[in-house]
Design an enzyme around this catalytic site. Structure first.
Site, PDB file in Angstrom:
ATOM      1  N   HIS A   6    -113.291  50.442  -5.408  1.00 16.69           N
ATOM      2  CA  HIS A   6    -113.613  51.243  -4.218  1.00 16.69           C
ATOM      3  C   HIS A   6    -114.756  52.226  -4.437  1.00 16.69           C
ATOM      4  CE1 HIS A   6    -111.706  54.710  -6.023  1.00 16.69           C
ATOM      5  NE2 HIS A   6    -111.766  55.416  -4.926  1.00 16.69           N
ATOM      6  N   GLY A   7    -115.127  52.469  -5.684  1.00 17.40           N
ATOM      7  CA  GLY A   7    -116.189  53.456  -5.914  1.00 17.40           C
ATOM      8  C   GLY A   7    -116.402  53.641  -7.386  1.00 17.40           C
ATOM      9  N   GLY A  36    -118.785  53.334  -2.139  1.00 15.65           N
ATOM     10  CA  GLY A  36    -119.565  54.567  -2.173  1.00 15.65           C
ATOM     11  C   GLY A  36    -119.729  55.014  -3.608  1.00 15.65           C
ATOM     12  N   ASN A  86    -107.339  53.506   0.932  1.00 15.15           N
ATOM     13  CA  ASN A  86    -105.976  53.981   0.636  1.00 15.15           C
ATOM     14  C   ASN A  86    -105.042  53.538   1.748  1.00 15.15           C
ATOM     15  OD1 ASN A  86    -106.802  55.444  -1.607  1.00 15.15           O
ATOM     16  ND2 ASN A  86    -106.573  57.445  -0.681  1.00 15.15           N
ATOM     17  N   MET A 111    -122.187  61.425  -5.279  1.00 16.69           N
ATOM     18  CA  MET A 111    -123.314  62.156  -4.755  1.00 16.69           C
ATOM     19  C   MET A 111    -124.579  61.899  -5.569  1.00 16.69           C
ATOM     20  SD  MET A 111    -122.702  66.062  -3.945  1.00 16.69           S
ATOM     21  CE  MET A 111    -122.880  66.518  -5.635  1.00 16.69           C
ATOM     22  N   CYS A 116    -108.307  56.971   3.655  1.00 18.74           N
ATOM     23  CA  CYS A 116    -109.606  57.451   3.216  1.00 18.74           C
ATOM     24  C   CYS A 116    -110.445  56.182   3.146  1.00 18.74           C
ATOM     25  CB  CYS A 116    -109.462  58.061   1.828  1.00 18.74           C
ATOM     26  SG  CYS A 116    -111.026  58.540   1.160  1.00 18.74           S
ATOM     27  N   HIS A 134    -115.666  63.650   0.132  1.00 18.03           N
ATOM     28  CA  HIS A 134    -116.107  63.140   1.427  1.00 18.03           C
ATOM     29  C   HIS A 134    -117.557  63.520   1.685  1.00 18.03           C
ATOM     30  CE1 HIS A 134    -111.644  63.103   2.752  1.00 18.03           C
ATOM     31  NE2 HIS A 134    -111.967  62.077   1.993  1.00 18.03           N
ATOM     32  N   ALA A 191    -121.363  62.377   4.188  1.00 16.27           N
ATOM     33  CA  ALA A 191    -122.163  61.458   4.996  1.00 16.27           C
ATOM     34  C   ALA A 191    -123.497  61.381   4.274  1.00 16.27           C
ATOM     35  CB  ALA A 191    -122.332  61.998   6.401  1.00 16.27           C
ATOM     36  N   SER A 248    -124.991  53.329  -3.878  1.00  9.98           N
ATOM     37  CA  SER A 248    -123.791  52.717  -3.304  1.00  9.98           C
ATOM     38  C   SER A 248    -124.053  51.222  -3.183  1.00  9.98           C
ATOM     39  CB  SER A 248    -123.516  53.301  -1.918  1.00  9.98           C
ATOM     40  OG  SER A 248    -123.240  54.680  -2.010  1.00  9.98           O
TER      41      SER A 248
END
Length: 505
Positions: free
Chosen positions: A428-429, A402, A354, A405, A122, A227, A229, A409
């Site tokens: 990572h986020g 990232g 990951n 929503m 991921c 996930h 875009a 970022s």
């Protein structure tokens, strides 16, 4: 005899403004100590989770993250320490945001699928454009729709890139090289991928027929869950030199972030390995504190099979992100009636969140070959590291973080300090603060969508009911996470991005 909260605190010690130590004895059989990085707000969440667990309130069936960091420190062959990054939260076996390295020359050392996670590779890819926010705002809805139309999204979504069983075998082996050969990638995309988008030890024969069956229709699809875009604009530049090297030269510049993994294929590879490893553990008499930490000796047939299958799933994820890059380039070209080339739609970087990889690291003054497990954490190599692209030799590796929503970022760069403290690894986020089930109970999906609309964010969602799970309220604050890493010196902030459109499974 379980200990109460105050007893547990005896094993925890603050060693710096942003770092706590977990002493041996916190859980049984610790080979090394644990550490975790936090700031004040994140620290509160970590200790609250531990306190709740002491009262008997588990986290959706998982142990608290601190306990999980401790249990990983008890795995055979672990070196230096078990490390929790600021976005750490409890997960299957390893906490998400827990990284650990194992000595390849220690015959007892293990590989654990729980240390990679079910969504193998991921990861996140960031594309830049030469467009400005003012170019995109008038056609924002059109652009979001074009991306939604081009990229298949959602739980069972099927790919539009034609692929038969033979293609899949080749993609599993070749990674981005397959995309390049088939005309779905540009030659320079590869330079800007971690591992150059291809793990060489991949062996498609180590991926079960069931995993391939799940993976075949899903190539080039976004999937559901976290996930997405996103069309983003540069909101702040912290390091102008690094930003310029990445092709970012002004605030308001438009970028696209793609966050996706290996879909059902990676999940099946992990599941298959866990079954095989349960048997191997009995045979090799490996004792672990938590049965979710199923593992196998690195050199055992099961360990090697998993690493080869994991690498193939990793390659699949890179092909997946390459396919979505191709579709994104098409969507932009269509809306702006030009070519992707003229829009300068280049890949800034592509990172994995990951994965387990063999790397060279200096431990206690000696260079050692280690199997580094990064789950919910990102490789962040420093300037001049031989494994990063020529373009980034002077800046350090770009690290893509990232947010959730509708939140911002970040792009960070790797540091020398991170190399010595965390095996060249950073966050990572955002990291979950509420479990998915809790998010669904506490939040209404219409509220979440309305809030995004109020922020001027165009949104296209395939499964609106899943939106609450990913609402910003379900997560830790990504700025807290990134600032903690920055202040601790394990990565440095380069660019902040904010979303103007989001496309989601």
């Amino acid at each position: 005899m379980s200990r109460n909260y105050n007893d547990e605190l005896q094993f925890l010690e603050k060693i710096s403004k942003n770092c706590w130590r977990i002493k041996k004895g916190f859980v049984p059989n610790m080979q090394v100590e644990g550490v975790f990085y936090v700031n004040d707000a994140l620290e509160k969440l970590m200790f609250e989770e531990l306190r709740n667990a002491c009262r008997g309130g588990g986290v959706g069936g998982f142990l608290p993250a601190m306990k999980q960091i401790g249990n990983v420190a008890a795995l055979p062959g672990i070196v230096h320490r078990s490390i929790g990054l600021p976005d750490v939260h409890s997960g299957y076996g390893f906490a998400i945001g827990n990284m650990a390295a194992f000595d390849m020359n220690d015959s007892e050392a293990v590989v654990s699928p729980g240390g990679v996670g079910f969504d193998i590779n991921c990861g996140v890819r960031l594309l830049r454009t030469n467009l400005d926010e003012s170019d995109v705002q008038p056609v924002k809805e059109q652009l979001a729709q074009a991306m939604f139309d081009h990229i298949p999204v959602g739980v069972g979504s099927k790919g539009v890139i034609p692929m038969n069983a033979k293609d899949l075998e080749e993609a599993l082996e070749m990674g981005v090289d397959w995309s390049l050969r088939e005309g779905y990638a540009w030659a320079e995309d590869k330079e800007h991928c971690e591992e150059y988008g291809r793990m060489l030890q991949a062996d498609p024969n180590k991926v079960s027929a069931r995993a391939k069956k799940r993976g075949l229709p899903q190539l080039g699809t976004l999937g559901a869950g976290n996930h997405y875009a996103e069309i983003q604009v540069v909101d702040e530049i912290f390091n102008e030199y690094a930003a310029k090297k990445m092709g970012i030269d002004h605030k308001g510049q438009v970028c696209v972030m793609i966050h996706s993994g290996s879909r059902g294929l990676g999940h099946q590879v992990a599941t298959d390995a866990l079954v095989a490893m349960e048997k191997a553990m009995k045979r090799d008499k490996i004792i672990v504190n938590d049965r979710q930490l199923a593992c196998a000796r690195i050199a055992s047939p099961e360990g090697q099979d998993y690493l080869k299958g994991m690498a193939a799933a990793g390659n699949y994820a890179w092909v997946n992100r390459s396919s979505m890059t191709f579709l994104t380039r098409q969507a932009f070209a269509k809306v702006f009636n030009t070519t992707p080339d003229d829009l300068d739609l280049h890949v800034i970087y592509d990172v994995s969140h990951n994965i387990a990889k063999v790397e060279q690291h200096v431990v206690d003054g000696k260079e050692r070959t280690l199997l580094v497990h990064r789950k919910g954490s990102t490789r962040a190599f420093p300037p001049h590291h031989p494994l990063i692209a020529v373009d980034y030799q002077l800046t350090g590796q770009p690290v893509l973080i990232g947010g959730t929503m509708g939140t911002c970022s970040y792009v960070l760069t790797g540091t020398e300090q991170g190399m010595t403290e965390t095996f060249g690894t950073t966050c990572h986020g955002a990291g979950r603060a509420l479990s998915r089930a809790k998010s669904r109970r506490n939040l209404d999906f219409q509220d979440v969508l309305d809030k995004l609309a109020d922020m001027g964010i165009a949104i296209r969602v395939a499964s609106p009911k899943l939106v609450m799970e990913e609402a910003p309220e379900s997560y830790k604050n990504v700025t807290d996470v990134v600032n903690t890493c920055h202040d601790a010196g394990i990565s440095k902030k380069a660019i902040k991005l904010r979303p103007i459109a989001v496309i989601k499974g």
